[in-house]
Enzyme design. Sequence first.
Site, mmCIF file in Angstrom:
data_model
loop_
_atom_site.group_PDB
_atom_site.id
_atom_site.type_symbol
_atom_site.label_atom_id
_atom_site.label_comp_id
_atom_site.label_asym_id
_atom_site.label_seq_id
_atom_site.Cartn_x
_atom_site.Cartn_y
_atom_site.Cartn_z
ATOM 1 N N HIS A 1 -4.124 5.810 -26.125
ATOM 2 C CA HIS A 1 -4.126 4.714 -25.946
ATOM 3 C C HIS A 1 -3.090 4.149 -27.205
ATOM 4 O O HIS A 1 -2.807 5.036 -27.983
ATOM 5 C CB HIS A 1 -5.147 3.677 -25.926
ATOM 6 N N ASP B 1 2.575 1.229 -28.323
ATOM 7 C CA ASP B 1 2.942 0.088 -26.812
ATOM 8 C C ASP B 1 4.074 -0.250 -26.219
ATOM 9 O O ASP B 1 5.474 -0.216 -25.228
ATOM 10 C CB ASP B 1 1.971 -0.877 -26.274
ATOM 11 N N GLY C 1 4.946 3.383 -14.429
ATOM 12 C CA GLY C 1 4.234 3.930 -16.070
ATOM 13 C C GLY C 1 3.006 4.881 -15.629
ATOM 14 O O GLY C 1 1.546 5.292 -16.605
ATOM 15 N N ARG D 1 0.836 8.827 -15.008
ATOM 16 C CA ARG D 1 0.408 9.714 -15.126
ATOM 17 C C ARG D 1 1.595 10.797 -15.023
ATOM 18 O O ARG D 1 1.977 10.393 -13.792
ATOM 19 C CB ARG D 1 -0.838 10.475 -15.719
ATOM 20 N N ARG E 1 3.077 13.072 -6.430
ATOM 21 C CA ARG E 1 1.619 12.676 -5.371
ATOM 22 C C ARG E 1 2.082 12.128 -3.782
ATOM 23 O O ARG E 1 1.347 12.424 -3.195
ATOM 24 C CB ARG E 1 0.463 12.676 -5.707
ATOM 25 N N ASP F 1 0.865 -1.491 0.076
ATOM 26 C CA ASP F 1 -0.280 0.091 -0.130
ATOM 27 C C ASP F 1 0.902 1.520 0.325
ATOM 28 O O ASP F 1 1.559 2.007 0.944
ATOM 29 C CB ASP F 1 -1.255 -0.070 1.317
#
Length: 357
Positions: free
Chosen positions: A125, A155, A82, A84, A90, A59
């Site tokens: 995507h 990708d 990976g 954002r 944060r 966690d």
Amino acid sequence: MAGPLSGVRIVEMGGIGPGPFAAMMLADSGADILRIERPGANPNESSSMMRNRRRVTVDVKSPDGLEAIKRLVAEADGLIEGFRPGAMERLGLGPDVLLQLNPKLVYGRMTGWGQTGPYASAAGHDINYIAISGALHAVGRRGAAPVAPPALIGDFGGGGMMLAFSMCAALLNAAKTGKGEVIDCAMSDGSGVLMTAFHEGLARGSWIDERGANVVDSGAHYYDAYETADGAFVSIGAIEPQFYATLRKLTGLDADPAFEAQNDRGQWPALKDKVAALFKTKTRAEWCDLLEYTDACFAPVLSLTEAPEHPHAKARGSFVTVDGVAQPAPAPRYAHAQLDTPRACEQVALQDAHWRR
């Protein structure tokens, strides 16, 4: 793990797609990778791409979880994430924090649009990333809409493989200089890099900025996939004159003088119709009997189910079964470094999450 990256230690923040693929490539070559999973993550998600490493559920929003990750990072060589832009900051795990903790750390960031730019915070995507890079424009038949390919260009090619390459480059530099690195790997950038040769062709006039109008994009009659009598498909790619001559001789096309105009673009549509009609006269198996293992630049178009059963794949051991799942074997091969047989991802408890010695 055996392999040229044996001894390299990398923390992988759990994600999907290109990040796990990059980690798989590094792990296949011997890196010791610990994958950090969020509580409640699906243990079967991307299981093939999670091979050859251990995973631990943490966690990351709890003080204990945060400290556990920092402890691992303090002794790691690299980290892959990976999320954002801004998400790791944060959590208190941004590059400024972690490189203070470990100045030699190689911090690999995988996103679609990159850490900066007008699109940076937008969702997307593979199809979007290759659309903006110019790659999608080049995929498809002449006069038709672009065709969305499997997520290979953005990708896995422009993303995962690019990140694996840049991690290796930065790890080499860190070993030499003692200085870590932060890698901003964007699939939009990477898919653009994959188009380098075609930008060169466009600049020199050898590439037409139109789908299906060039030699290697299905424009030419000697470079395409054709349907056979049994509804299967075969591929030909006889670009060089000597290979084109072999194809003509073996198929009987040498009897038609129209095919002497190999690179007359104006003749390509008519010649393609003739080749299409020819390949429908035999089954795929019959064409394989005639053309396989020759210099006609021929291969059957195999499905995902068929590919592992082809004699060439079997001879090279190109596919393996891991935890009951058939999948491509690690590649490329090394002359001296021996790679371990791929194994399924191993779940470990947080108290047992430490680096192998």
